[in-house]
Design a protein around this motif. Sequence first.
Motif, PDB file in Angstrom:
ATOM      1  N   ARG A   1       4.539  48.074  -6.823  1.00 18.38           N
ATOM      2  CA  ARG A   1       4.927  46.795  -6.181  1.00 18.38           C
ATOM      3  C   ARG A   1       5.288  45.792  -7.136  1.00 18.38           C
ATOM      4  NH1 ARG A   1       2.887  41.974  -5.209  1.00 18.38           N
ATOM      5  NH2 ARG A   1       1.218  42.426  -6.455  1.00 18.38           N
ATOM      6  N   ARG A   2       4.569  45.815  -8.192  1.00 19.19           N
ATOM      7  CA  ARG A   2       4.777  44.941  -9.371  1.00 19.19           C
ATOM      8  C   ARG A   2       6.046  45.363  -9.995  1.00 19.19           C
ATOM      9  NH1 ARG A   2      -1.017  43.405 -11.960  1.00 19.19           N
ATOM     10  NH2 ARG A   2      -2.007  42.948 -10.147  1.00 19.19           N
ATOM     11  N   PHE A   3       6.230  46.512 -10.320  1.00 21.15           N
ATOM     12  CA  PHE A   3       7.298  47.189 -11.007  1.00 21.15           C
ATOM     13  C   PHE A   3       8.654  47.118 -10.364  1.00 21.15           C
ATOM     14  CE2 PHE A   3      10.243  50.731 -12.300  1.00 21.15           C
ATOM     15  CZ  PHE A   3       9.972  50.705 -13.651  1.00 21.15           C
ATOM     16  N   ALA A   4       8.736  46.821  -8.928  1.00 24.56           N
ATOM     17  CA  ALA A   4       9.869  46.497  -8.273  1.00 24.56           C
ATOM     18  C   ALA A   4      10.288  45.048  -8.263  1.00 24.56           C
ATOM     19  CB  ALA A   4       9.693  46.884  -6.788  1.00 24.56           C
ATOM     20  N   GLU A   5       9.324  44.181  -8.645  1.00 23.07           N
ATOM     21  CA  GLU A   5       9.479  42.890  -8.792  1.00 23.07           C
ATOM     22  C   GLU A   5      10.274  42.722 -10.118  1.00 23.07           C
ATOM     23  OE1 GLU A   5       5.662  41.059  -8.248  1.00 23.07           O
ATOM     24  OE2 GLU A   5       5.587  41.076  -5.908  1.00 23.07           O
ATOM     25  N   GLU A   6       9.739  43.415 -11.172  1.00 24.45           N
ATOM     26  CA  GLU A   6      10.538  43.148 -12.374  1.00 24.45           C
ATOM     27  C   GLU A   6      11.776  43.649 -12.589  1.00 24.45           C
ATOM     28  OE1 GLU A   6       8.007  44.428 -15.554  1.00 24.45           O
ATOM     29  OE2 GLU A   6       6.362  42.812 -14.929  1.00 24.45           O
ATOM     30  N   ARG A   7      12.122  44.857 -11.901  1.00 28.35           N
ATOM     31  CA  ARG A   7      13.446  45.416 -11.908  1.00 28.35           C
ATOM     32  C   ARG A   7      13.857  46.186 -10.699  1.00 28.35           C
ATOM     33  NH1 ARG A   7      12.134  50.162 -16.374  1.00 28.35           N
ATOM     34  NH2 ARG A   7      10.622  48.404 -17.373  1.00 28.35           N
ATOM     35  N   PRO A   8      15.260  46.177 -10.559  1.00 26.57           N
ATOM     36  CA  PRO A   8      15.567  46.689  -9.205  1.00 26.57           C
ATOM     37  C   PRO A   8      15.460  48.346  -9.406  1.00 26.57           C
ATOM     38  CG  PRO A   8      17.393  46.021 -10.748  1.00 26.57           C
ATOM     39  CD  PRO A   8      16.554  45.688 -11.376  1.00 26.57           C
ATOM     40  N   ILE A   9      15.181  48.805  -8.268  1.00 24.99           N
ATOM     41  CA  ILE A   9      14.781  50.523  -8.173  1.00 24.99           C
ATOM     42  C   ILE A   9      15.880  50.808  -6.963  1.00 24.99           C
ATOM     43  CG2 ILE A   9      13.183  51.940  -7.155  1.00 24.99           C
ATOM     44  CD1 ILE A   9      11.063  50.265  -8.042  1.00 24.99           C
ATOM     45  N   GLY A  10      16.863  51.801  -7.410  1.00 28.94           N
ATOM     46  CA  GLY A  10      17.582  52.488  -6.711  1.00 28.94           C
ATOM     47  C   GLY A  10      18.128  53.830  -7.238  1.00 28.94           C
ATOM     48  N   PRO A  11      19.074  54.398  -6.537  1.00 33.09           N
ATOM     49  CA  PRO A  11      19.650  55.716  -6.854  1.00 33.09           C
ATOM     50  C   PRO A  11      19.775  55.680  -8.471  1.00 33.09           C
ATOM     51  CG  PRO A  11      20.959  55.104  -5.005  1.00 33.09           C
ATOM     52  CD  PRO A  11      20.023  53.566  -5.501  1.00 33.09           C
ATOM     53  N   GLY A  12      19.219  57.002  -8.915  1.00 32.42           N
ATOM     54  CA  GLY A  12      19.802  56.905 -10.394  1.00 32.42           C
ATOM     55  C   GLY A  12      18.406  56.335 -11.122  1.00 32.42           C
ATOM     56  N   ASP A  13      17.440  55.596 -10.497  1.00 29.11           N
ATOM     57  CA  ASP A  13      16.454  54.874 -11.255  1.00 29.11           C
ATOM     58  C   ASP A  13      15.286  56.155 -11.660  1.00 29.11           C
ATOM     59  OD1 ASP A  13      13.492  53.478 -11.203  1.00 29.11           O
ATOM     60  OD2 ASP A  13      15.282  52.215 -11.551  1.00 29.11           O
ATOM     61  N   PRO A  14      14.668  55.695 -12.972  1.00 28.10           N
ATOM     62  CA  PRO A  14      13.670  56.733 -13.255  1.00 28.10           C
ATOM     63  C   PRO A  14      12.614  57.278 -12.281  1.00 28.10           C
ATOM     64  CG  PRO A  14      14.040  55.297 -15.134  1.00 28.10           C
ATOM     65  CD  PRO A  14      14.843  54.881 -13.831  1.00 28.10           C
ATOM     66  N   ILE A  15      12.240  56.254 -11.285  1.00 30.55           N
ATOM     67  CA  ILE A  15      11.774  56.694 -10.267  1.00 30.55           C
ATOM     68  C   ILE A  15      11.949  57.570  -9.270  1.00 30.55           C
ATOM     69  CG2 ILE A  15      10.711  55.373  -7.816  1.00 30.55           C
ATOM     70  CD1 ILE A  15       8.983  54.300 -10.136  1.00 30.55           C
ATOM     71  N   GLU A  16      13.265  57.474  -9.096  1.00 31.31           N
ATOM     72  CA  GLU A  16      14.029  58.598  -8.147  1.00 31.31           C
ATOM     73  C   GLU A  16      13.747  59.982  -8.917  1.00 31.31           C
ATOM     74  OE1 GLU A  16      18.055  59.399  -5.825  1.00 31.31           O
ATOM     75  OE2 GLU A  16      18.169  58.828  -8.006  1.00 31.31           O
ATOM     76  N   TYR A  17      13.777  60.025 -10.177  1.00 33.70           N
ATOM     77  CA  TYR A  17      13.620  61.278 -10.760  1.00 33.70           C
ATOM     78  C   TYR A  17      12.270  61.557 -10.861  1.00 33.70           C
ATOM     79  CZ  TYR A  17      13.281  64.852 -14.710  1.00 33.70           C
ATOM     80  OH  TYR A  17      13.078  65.781 -15.381  1.00 33.70           O
ATOM     81  N   LEU A  18      11.325  60.760 -10.791  1.00 33.20           N
ATOM     82  CA  LEU A  18       9.864  61.148 -10.814  1.00 33.20           C
ATOM     83  C   LEU A  18       9.568  61.641  -9.524  1.00 33.20           C
ATOM     84  CD1 LEU A  18       7.060  60.917 -11.902  1.00 33.20           C
ATOM     85  CD2 LEU A  18       6.971  58.599 -11.091  1.00 33.20           C
ATOM     86  N   ASN A  19      10.065  60.974  -8.380  1.00 32.86           N
ATOM     87  CA  ASN A  19       9.751  61.415  -6.905  1.00 32.86           C
ATOM     88  C   ASN A  19      10.344  62.916  -6.702  1.00 32.86           C
ATOM     89  OD1 ASN A  19       8.356  59.009  -6.493  1.00 32.86           O
ATOM     90  ND2 ASN A  19      10.152  58.146  -5.564  1.00 32.86           N
ATOM     91  N   GLU A  20      11.555  63.160  -7.138  1.00 31.68           N
ATOM     92  CA  GLU A  20      11.987  64.376  -7.004  1.00 31.68           C
ATOM     93  C   GLU A  20      11.051  65.466  -7.966  1.00 31.68           C
ATOM     94  OE1 GLU A  20      15.897  64.000  -8.612  1.00 31.68           O
ATOM     95  OE2 GLU A  20      16.762  63.078  -6.914  1.00 31.68           O
ATOM     96  N   SER A  21      10.750  65.252  -8.918  1.00 30.09           N
ATOM     97  CA  SER A  21       9.837  66.141  -9.728  1.00 30.09           C
ATOM     98  C   SER A  21       8.750  66.464  -8.884  1.00 30.09           C
ATOM     99  CB  SER A  21       9.674  65.560 -10.945  1.00 30.09           C
ATOM    100  OG  SER A  21      10.704  65.389 -11.796  1.00 30.09           O
ATOM    101  N   ILE A  22       7.904  65.362  -8.284  1.00 31.56           N
ATOM    102  CA  ILE A  22       6.609  65.577  -7.483  1.00 31.56           C
ATOM    103  C   ILE A  22       7.106  66.102  -6.473  1.00 31.56           C
ATOM    104  CG2 ILE A  22       5.053  64.294  -6.506  1.00 31.56           C
ATOM    105  CD1 ILE A  22       5.126  61.973  -8.503  1.00 31.56           C
ATOM    106  N   ASN A  23       8.217  66.010  -5.793  1.00 27.39           N
ATOM    107  CA  ASN A  23       8.233  66.613  -4.352  1.00 27.39           C
ATOM    108  C   ASN A  23       8.622  68.098  -4.525  1.00 27.39           C
ATOM    109  OD1 ASN A  23       8.217  64.400  -2.803  1.00 27.39           O
ATOM    110  ND2 ASN A  23      10.535  63.831  -3.020  1.00 27.39           N
TER     111      ASN A  23
END
Length: 825
Positions: A758-780
């Motif tokens: 939640r706080r991370f999303a307030e500081e920077r936009p999250i979208g396609p190509g973001d490191p969060i997306e890569y993390l979620n793909e790896s976990i999935n």
Amino acid sequence: FAVHLGGGAYIDSSGNFVFGAPAGAQIYQAPGGFKLDAKKVQDAFKDLSDILPRDEDGKKKWMEWGVPKDIVDFLGKIAGVAGIITTAIATYMWALGILMKIMDLMTADDGMSPELAKTLYSIKNQLQGLEQIQRADKMIEMHSEFDGRIDRVRGLLTQLLVTKPTGAARAQIFAGMRSIVDELAVPLSRLRDQEWATTYDPEAYKGRAFASQLLVFQRSDGSLAPVPMQSPTVTFFDYRLGVPMLIYGATTFTALLHVAMPWFRSSGMYAGQLRKTAEAIDRFVVRMQDESISRTEYTPTTVLQQRTWSIFEIPMGGGQKGWNPMPTYAVGAFDLVRYNDDFLWERFGAQFQAGQDTGPRGLFNYHWYTPETDLDDVAVAANEQARQDYANLQVVTGMYRLIKTAAWLRFLSTPPSSSQTVSGYVNDRRTFQDEMPTVATSPNIALVGIIEHDATLKRYNARSRIRITTQEPGYVPAFRYRVVLRTINSLFSKDAWYDRDYVGDIWRPDYEPSPGDPRCNRLKTELMKNSILSEVVLYEGPSPVNPVVKSGETVLQATTFDWYVPVVSPWSSYLDIDALHNAAKYTSGGSKKKMATSGGVSIHFLSDENIAQLPMHVMQDYSPLLTVGVDDLTDIDDYVTITDISLDKAERRHVSNQDVAVKWQLNWTADTLEVRLYGRPEDRPFQAYVVIEEAVYSGAAASENVTDVLSDQSLVEHIHTPFLSEIVNQLVMVPEEFFKEEEKAIIEATKMWREFLRRFAEERPIGPGDPIEYLNESINELTTRSWSTSTLAMTFGMKIEFAMREAPELWDSVLQEGRRKTRKQ
């Protein structure tokens, strides 16, 4: 299987018209040059329901569209026989009742064979000219050759049912049936080689002549060719006898093969005849298209012509003359063989007497009307109707049934991906040896570490009995088997369990076009040797004539684990049966197949939040892991435990590859093979497969001089039939409190991660190509392959590494606040 007709349109093995290839089906192609309008054919199938007239409404529609009642009745009988044969499991041990049902459908008073005989005589009585009658007599004679052999096979099958012979006597009867089938080689060849040409009688087809100015062929090269006023040659292609005879010959031959040699697909002995018959049917279909059926094709010029003087209508004696403010047109599909003048007269007379519109004659309508007035618009509407009528005519002439039959023959000339001679079951048991205290330990859970709790280790003498049925000795061909004891690697990352399917993950069957005959398929298999830990060959050869007894002891490397069995109170939420059902739904789709029953599923994974409890309940039915003797698992007062532990009620923990000792015994008498495996109490549980590898025909094109395809290694593939044994030497009885502590730690870690996001999303936009997306793909990817608690713990570690790398100060703030809240609680 399914037939690709073109344009993404398919007919599946049940006769349904679909768009897109059916999942898992072998795909065959329609004859080269066959043309269809996919949308119009789809509409035709909506009207007709299927490629065969199965019910009274369907039969009525076929007859309305110009098919004689005798043909309709015969094709309806074919539907019943073909439906059983297509779905029949080809093993000789179970099938006598089913095989007799097939024979009854063919030979009963109203069966397929008597129905065809009646149809052939009916067609003969309608034919004119000595040549046509002689051809019908030839088909009647050929039918009798098939019909007589049906009766002889039925007699032998009845003998099997009455006398119930075994051993050599049984094999001899099957050999007799096979000899009868072999006698059909000549009549089947004669049927394939027919030219189906008949002398053309222009006096019988005046209606065709008058309509020829509007009619076109849809040629196999894609062009539209005008239909000549009469046949340009002395003879013309007459499909009327060929459609029922080809369908009957193919169906009868394959039905008798199922009876006389249930494993004929694996042997490849009749593949050549099946494929040659399929090729003959393909040629027949293309000739039907190119020479026998047509449709109207209008242009503005021909529209204007028809307004002023329409075509001559048989039997009305003339066409419409002069200007008409509401003109009608001759539009539709015209069967150049069946729509002779007698047909046109008969339809007119029946409609006139019934007070109906006398314009429709089958699928050709002399009185078609459209409200359009513009010449171009009229032509477009007329051609649209004609294409629909043409698609309907393709169905009711039997073209699609023939196309499916050819694909079916090619399918039957290809071996199945599962054995036709091997079947069996596994019975896993254990007897209690002793018990001792132990410690249950969790994986290293982020922010908490390793959780420990006192538990009880119970040890057993485990035994697995695999009872297998094979081919009986004395049959031809005698299939060769290889009996292998095999362990596979189920270790996933940090001591997690990776649930693998033997078929698909270890041994993979697939189909590809056959070299030398790409319209047919061949079986292609692959063994993933890198995933095999150990294997021991127990026996190799065909089913033995004399009993075989072998035994041994071996050390195997296997993927071992601890079975963590929850010991829960009677009021525990783990006993919520409704929640169990919801959990099963949650894990039932896509790549999560079987995970809910693999024993590899963490109790913390099965909910929408991935932190819920895995419900437990006591099984009432038979379990493959049955305890022998006194059930020692129910000896804890005031607690409920799992008495029959199956894979959906405990979790495999602390997975690792280790050596285990196994004693084995093999007993093989005639067609009965029994393998017994014995484990040791000191070894942790593991899985072992007894695999029956079987040499079968691959489906590759064989040369004419090959008499025994199984002796040619270039024509052989190996089918694997695996039997999974669970060698349960130990169980760890774990109190409910242990899982509650794990759950609490996972919940806290989950809350912190969500707050960080939640706080991370307030500081920077999250979208396609973001490191969060890569993390979620790896976990999935990880959790798709392994739903164990170890994998869950690993994913938390990945999340923390991400947080510390991408936003260390933010993560430290969340961590400190989370710890303050925990201390207050």
